[in-house]
Design a protein around this motif. Structure first.
Motif, mmCIF file in Angstrom:
data_model
loop_
_atom_site.group_PDB
_atom_site.id
_atom_site.type_symbol
_atom_site.label_atom_id
_atom_site.label_comp_id
_atom_site.label_asym_id
_atom_site.label_seq_id
_atom_site.Cartn_x
_atom_site.Cartn_y
_atom_site.Cartn_z
ATOM 1 N N SER A 551 55.484 38.993 39.273
ATOM 2 C CA SER A 551 54.379 38.907 38.427
ATOM 3 C C SER A 551 53.499 40.199 38.409
ATOM 4 O O SER A 551 52.907 40.444 39.561
ATOM 5 N N PRO A 552 53.398 40.814 37.334
ATOM 6 C CA PRO A 552 52.685 42.048 37.183
ATOM 7 C C PRO A 552 51.058 41.944 37.542
ATOM 8 O O PRO A 552 50.786 42.953 38.315
ATOM 9 N N GLY A 553 50.699 40.710 37.639
ATOM 10 C CA GLY A 553 49.132 40.604 37.741
ATOM 11 C C GLY A 553 48.823 40.630 39.359
ATOM 12 O O GLY A 553 47.626 40.446 39.800
ATOM 13 N N GLY A 554 49.720 40.677 40.147
ATOM 14 C CA GLY A 554 49.574 40.572 41.743
ATOM 15 C C GLY A 554 49.810 39.356 42.304
ATOM 16 O O GLY A 554 49.624 38.386 41.748
ATOM 17 N N GLY A 555 50.633 39.252 43.568
ATOM 18 C CA GLY A 555 50.981 37.962 44.105
ATOM 19 C C GLY A 555 50.492 37.893 45.471
ATOM 20 O O GLY A 555 51.030 37.404 46.316
ATOM 21 N N ARG A 556 49.334 38.973 46.080
ATOM 22 C CA ARG A 556 49.153 38.864 47.539
ATOM 23 C C ARG A 556 47.488 39.243 47.432
ATOM 24 O O ARG A 556 47.042 39.846 46.439
ATOM 25 N N ARG A 557 47.098 38.926 48.639
ATOM 26 C CA ARG A 557 45.617 39.280 48.819
ATOM 27 C C ARG A 557 45.297 40.620 48.632
ATOM 28 O O ARG A 557 46.159 41.565 49.141
ATOM 29 N N GLY A 558 44.329 41.061 47.928
ATOM 30 C CA GLY A 558 44.010 42.521 47.703
ATOM 31 C C GLY A 558 44.678 43.022 46.454
ATOM 32 O O GLY A 558 44.414 44.153 46.065
ATOM 33 N N GLY A 559 45.372 42.159 45.605
ATOM 34 C CA GLY A 559 46.053 42.486 44.407
ATOM 35 C C GLY A 559 47.383 43.313 44.681
ATOM 36 O O GLY A 559 47.768 43.682 45.768
ATOM 37 N N GLY A 560 47.577 43.874 43.705
ATOM 38 C CA GLY A 560 49.044 44.499 43.643
ATOM 39 C C GLY A 560 50.325 43.662 43.504
ATOM 40 O O GLY A 560 50.277 42.628 44.038
ATOM 41 N N ARG A 633 61.688 52.367 34.655
ATOM 42 C CA ARG A 633 60.517 53.172 34.215
ATOM 43 C C ARG A 633 60.009 52.315 32.948
ATOM 44 O O ARG A 633 58.850 51.849 32.654
ATOM 45 N N ALA A 634 60.933 51.835 32.065
ATOM 46 C CA ALA A 634 60.724 51.191 30.911
ATOM 47 C C ALA A 634 60.165 49.665 31.388
ATOM 48 O O ALA A 634 59.262 49.100 30.904
ATOM 49 N N LEU A 635 60.827 49.221 32.227
ATOM 50 C CA LEU A 635 60.481 47.707 32.657
ATOM 51 C C LEU A 635 59.206 47.830 33.414
ATOM 52 O O LEU A 635 58.129 47.167 33.342
ATOM 53 N N GLU A 636 58.833 49.003 34.319
ATOM 54 C CA GLU A 636 57.549 49.241 34.735
ATOM 55 C C GLU A 636 56.460 49.139 33.659
ATOM 56 O O GLU A 636 55.368 48.648 34.009
ATOM 57 N N ARG A 637 56.692 49.925 32.653
ATOM 58 C CA ARG A 637 55.753 50.052 31.561
ATOM 59 C C ARG A 637 55.556 48.515 30.899
ATOM 60 O O ARG A 637 54.460 48.191 30.624
ATOM 61 N N VAL A 638 56.562 47.862 30.990
ATOM 62 C CA VAL A 638 56.435 46.515 30.282
ATOM 63 C C VAL A 638 55.524 45.681 31.346
ATOM 64 O O VAL A 638 54.713 44.768 30.938
ATOM 65 N N ALA A 639 55.789 45.836 32.869
ATOM 66 C CA ALA A 639 54.804 45.419 33.613
ATOM 67 C C ALA A 639 53.534 45.557 33.586
ATOM 68 O O ALA A 639 52.871 44.831 33.749
ATOM 69 N N GLY A 640 53.107 46.738 33.414
ATOM 70 C CA GLY A 640 51.803 47.207 33.317
ATOM 71 C C GLY A 640 51.057 46.895 31.988
ATOM 72 O O GLY A 640 50.252 47.298 31.859
ATOM 73 N N SER A 641 51.748 46.514 30.934
ATOM 74 C CA SER A 641 51.131 46.284 29.753
ATOM 75 C C SER A 641 50.306 45.175 29.550
ATOM 76 O O SER A 641 49.401 45.046 28.618
ATOM 77 N N GLY A 642 50.408 44.139 30.262
ATOM 78 C CA GLY A 642 49.750 42.887 30.236
ATOM 79 C C GLY A 642 50.130 42.216 29.129
ATOM 80 O O GLY A 642 49.818 40.678 29.112
ATOM 81 N N ALA A 643 51.221 42.400 28.597
ATOM 82 C CA ALA A 643 51.818 41.343 27.690
ATOM 83 C C ALA A 643 52.795 40.594 27.992
ATOM 84 O O ALA A 643 53.218 39.509 27.575
ATOM 85 N N ALA A 644 53.314 40.902 29.486
ATOM 86 C CA ALA A 644 54.198 40.023 30.091
ATOM 87 C C ALA A 644 53.593 39.638 31.523
ATOM 88 O O ALA A 644 53.063 40.347 32.227
ATOM 89 N N TYR A 645 53.597 38.275 31.715
ATOM 90 C CA TYR A 645 53.167 37.684 32.979
ATOM 91 C C TYR A 645 53.943 37.309 33.906
ATOM 92 O O TYR A 645 53.795 37.167 35.055
ATOM 93 N N LEU A 646 55.538 37.707 33.497
ATOM 94 C CA LEU A 646 56.402 37.162 34.794
ATOM 95 C C LEU A 646 57.875 38.144 34.274
ATOM 96 O O LEU A 646 58.137 37.961 32.917
#
Length: 749
Positions: A551-560, A633-646
């Motif tokens: 989940s790109p939005g973070g899954g632990r305390r403190g974010g990330g 790296r392409a997947l990393e850009r997808v993860a960081g875009s905000g368009a995908a939540y999983l």
């Protein structure tokens, strides 16, 4: 009085004596052995000579396998409805949907008051029972996430969480005699349950009239209320008994006869002589009279919710009793898929291939969409619809071993893979099957089947050796390497386009205990982690299959971001497993890790379907040979875009590569990873996925893609595969009946 057309049910009404605690249980088992349908027990919690009825119900449920169990009737003043709702739902789940709730308003108030409950007047007791029914139904209704709030004068539930949902639509029957209680039956209950000994001549007719009037006033058909009767065994002959019960069924509308007896001989007599004779005579009378079955009748409230384009009156009689409409309470539990919302106008639930053929013929005649659902997981959402007909195969769930030597099994399309794993585990067998036990057999075994045993065993479709199919024109055919071989080829990868598979023959693999690992890794260096994880998987022996979710939005305390790894080592060699898991752990900083040695059936555990359509996500997918730096790296850009939540990455390859690309309609036999992204809208996800992943992927996975643009068809079925499928479609479904799931256009002549 009219015959309401209820199917006839016969049961027993047993005294819960504590003098011989096993006696009621023996009678419950005998009830089942005698072929009867229902076991019920008196409920008098204040009676020291009796066992506690709810405890007895659970004990009897554990020692029977088929009969419905009920209190007759449960004393609501001494059983808080919120607790009773959860107890009933729990027992229903544990027993496989075999619970009914018979409820009573009280009586014997001196004894009830002595047990700590307040004394109520007759009017207050009816009000309290009405509130109890409202509380129970609200707690069972898991179709909404809002907490339950019932602020009654006698029962208050303020903010309680809903659930668990029962395994089936648990009926509520009320013991009632006076007009006010009878009106409550008509407006709120599923059945009226009086005892013959408390009735005077004409009470059944008068009671039915009150119930019917109240039901119609609430927009219900009177047949929506089952009429039950606790009956006393007669002194006369079996024939006299049969004659009396036939009259009660046809003239007073009684659909359920509950025989009050603790005599084993009477139980056997009812099962062997009385019930068969009554059923036969009533069936003949109903056929002659053209009686409409109760299950096919709907009141004004339900009729008003019917959808256009569907001829509800034309539902085949064999299916009418199991047809579910928007106005039916069961509809809420059938309308959705796992993550996708639906609002079908009609759900048909056939029980065998012949009924599937009838359902399909009926659906073809309607001017609405058609959906076919196995066990209802359906991430892509195509097995439900809005305003159409859904043919639900959930009742075709039988699992049987055909040949021990070859490990061949027959599995109904409506079974779930969790149940399959549970059945095969004692033999040391398993079939790779996704990562969740609630996935349906039919959908996976006609698409591909990338699962947690995949690198060892290949795809699920690689284990299919034959299939029974209902074709678009209603024929029942068999497909295998020897019978209809071209159809057999197409069913393994594009089955949703070619027919309704009702059962599969599969060959299981030998699998004992496995090592199951759940690992959480810090994914701050997303691309690096993905690349290292993929390299470790590719280098691992085939016994290892690993899936990664993030989940790109973070899954632990403190974010990330956090990557969750689900890994199976398909062997009980824990030392070898540890070595391979350590290599996976090197992909990134380990935040948490648990590993277990257990049966595969404990990895994909059985799960009942209670889908609420949460989220309505959009999903895109793609397959890649290797997850190299560029892809990572392409997947990393997808993860960081905000368009995908999983993001999810599933390892395939291994044994799946051993099968030639043209051996099945699933032609993707060289790729090692399935990639997918889940988002909230195609508007945001599609441009990103097309730009970043489109040039880097080779093919897609049907079950994880909701993009309906025509070019996706060529991604799913590349080159000659699509050409061959179009010819097959022309031969087996020229009218394109099966067009809900990546429709393949039939080849032109």
């Amino acid at each position: 009085m009219p015959d309401y057309g209820h199917d006839l049910v016969f049961g027993t009404f047993i005294t819960p004596t504590s003098a011989d605690p096993q006696a009621p249980v023996r009678l419950a088992r005998l009830t089942e052995e005698a072929g009867l349908d229902l076991v019920s027990f008196q409920d008098h919690p204040y009676q020291p000579a009796f066992l506690d009825t709810w405890t007895l119900l659970t004990w009897a449920a554990a020692q029977t396998s088929r009969v419905t169990l009920a209190g007759n009737v449960l004393n609501v003043p001494l059983r808080p409805p919120a607790v009773l709702a959860r107890a009933a739902a729990s027992l229903d789940l544990l027993s496989g949907g075999r619970v009914a709730l018979g409820l009573g308003a009280g009586g014997f108030w001196d004894a009830i008051e002595a047990m700590g409950a307040p004394r109520l007047s007759p009017g207050e007791s009816v009000d309290a029972l009405a509130e109890a029914v409202e509380v129970i139904r609200a707690l069972w209704d898991t179709g909404t996430r809002l907490p339950v709030r019932v602020e009654g004068a006698h029962h208050r539930v303020v903010g309680a969480k809903r659930g668990p949902a029962p395994a089936h639509d648990v009926p509520i029957w009320l013991g009632a005699y006076k007009p006010r209680m009878l009106r409550l039956v008509g407006t709120a209950a599923d059945g009226w349950l009086p005892s013959e000994g408390y009735l005077k001549p004409g009470d059944l007719q008068r009671g039915n009239a009150v119930v019917d009037e109240a039901a119609r006033g609430a927009g219900r058909d009177p047949a929506e209320v089952r009429r039950l009767l606790n009956v006393t065994p007669p002194e006369g002959s079996t024939q006299e008994w049969v004659d009396r019960l036939v009259r009660l069924a046809l003239e007073d509308g009684i659909g359920t006869f509950v025989v009050a007896t603790d005599d084993p001989d009477v139980v056997r007599r009812v099962g062997e002589e009385v019930a068969p004779a009554v059923r036969e005579r009533v069936a003949k009378e109903r056929e002659a009279a053209g009686t409409t079955p109760a299950a096919a009748r709907r009141g004004a409230r339900a009729v008003a919710l019917r959808r256009p384009g569907i001829d509800y009156a034309a539902v085949p009689p064999a299916l009418a009793g199991r047809a579910v409409e928007p106005g039916d309470r069961a509809w809420a539990g059938l309308r959705h898929n796992y993550l996708r919302s639906g609002a079908p106008g009609l759900v048909l639930r056939p029980r065998d291939p012949e009924e599937v053929a009838q359902a399909l013929a009926y659906a073809r005649a309607q001017d609405v969409p058609l959906g076919v659902r196995s066990a209802g997981h359906g991430i892509s959402g195509r097995s439900t619809n809005d305003g159409g007909v859904v043919v639900d195969l959930g009742a075709l769930d039988r699992i049987e071993v055909l040949d021990e030597a070859t490990r061949r099994v027959r599995v109904g399309a409506g079974a779930t893979w969790g149940r399959v794993a549970q059945e095969l585990s004692p033999r040391g067998w398993a079939i790779t099957s996704g990562d969740y036990g609630g996935v349906g057999v039919g959908g996976l075994a006609t698409t591909a089947g990338i699962g947690l045993l995949g690198r060892l065993q290949g795809l699920t479709i690689d284990h299919v050796v034959a299939a029974d199919v209902v074709t678009a024109d209603g024929r029942l055919v068999r497909a295998s390497a020897d019978e209809n071989p071209e159809l057999f080829w197409g069913l393994r990868g594009a089955g949703a386009n070619l027919g309704v598979v009702t059962s599969f023959e599969l060959e299981a693999g030998p699998v004992g205990d496995v090592v199951f690992s759940q690992m959480a890794l810090d994914a701050t260096d997303t691309a690096g982690l993905l690349e290292r994880w993929a390299a470790a998987v590719e280098d691992a022996p085939r016994e290892l299959t690993s899936f990664l979710m993030m989940s790109p939005g973070g899954g632990r305390r403190g974010g990330g971001p956090v990557a969750q790894l689900m890994t199976v080592w398909a062997d009980d060699d824990a030392t070898a497993a540890v070595a391979e898991l350590e290599r996976l752990a090197d992909a990134g900083p380990v935040l948490q890790h648990q590993a277990y040695l257990l049966p595969y059936s404990a990895v994909v555990t059985p799960a009942e379907r209670h889908h609420t359509g949460g989220g309505d996500p959009v999903v895109r997918s793609g397959l890649v040979d290797h997850l190299d730096r560029d892809v990572a790296r392409a997947l990393e850009r997808v993860a960081g875009s905000g368009a995908a939540y999983l993001l999810s990455l599933r390892a395939t390859g291994g044994a799946a590569h051993d099968v030639a690309p043209d051996a099945t309609a699933y032609a993707h036999r060289h790729q090692n990873f399935l990639l997918s992204a889940m988002g909230s809208s195609h508007e945001h996800l599609d441009p990103l996925w097309d730009g970043e992943m489109g040039p880097r992927t080779d093919g897609l996975y049907l079950s994880f893609d909701t993009d309906t643009r025509p070019e996706r068809l060529a991604d799913a079925f590349p080159g000659e595969t699509l050409t061959r499928l179009r010819r097959l479609k022309r031969d087996w479904d020229p009218d394109n009946v099966f067009r809900a799931n990546f429709p393949i256009p039939p080849a032109e002549d």
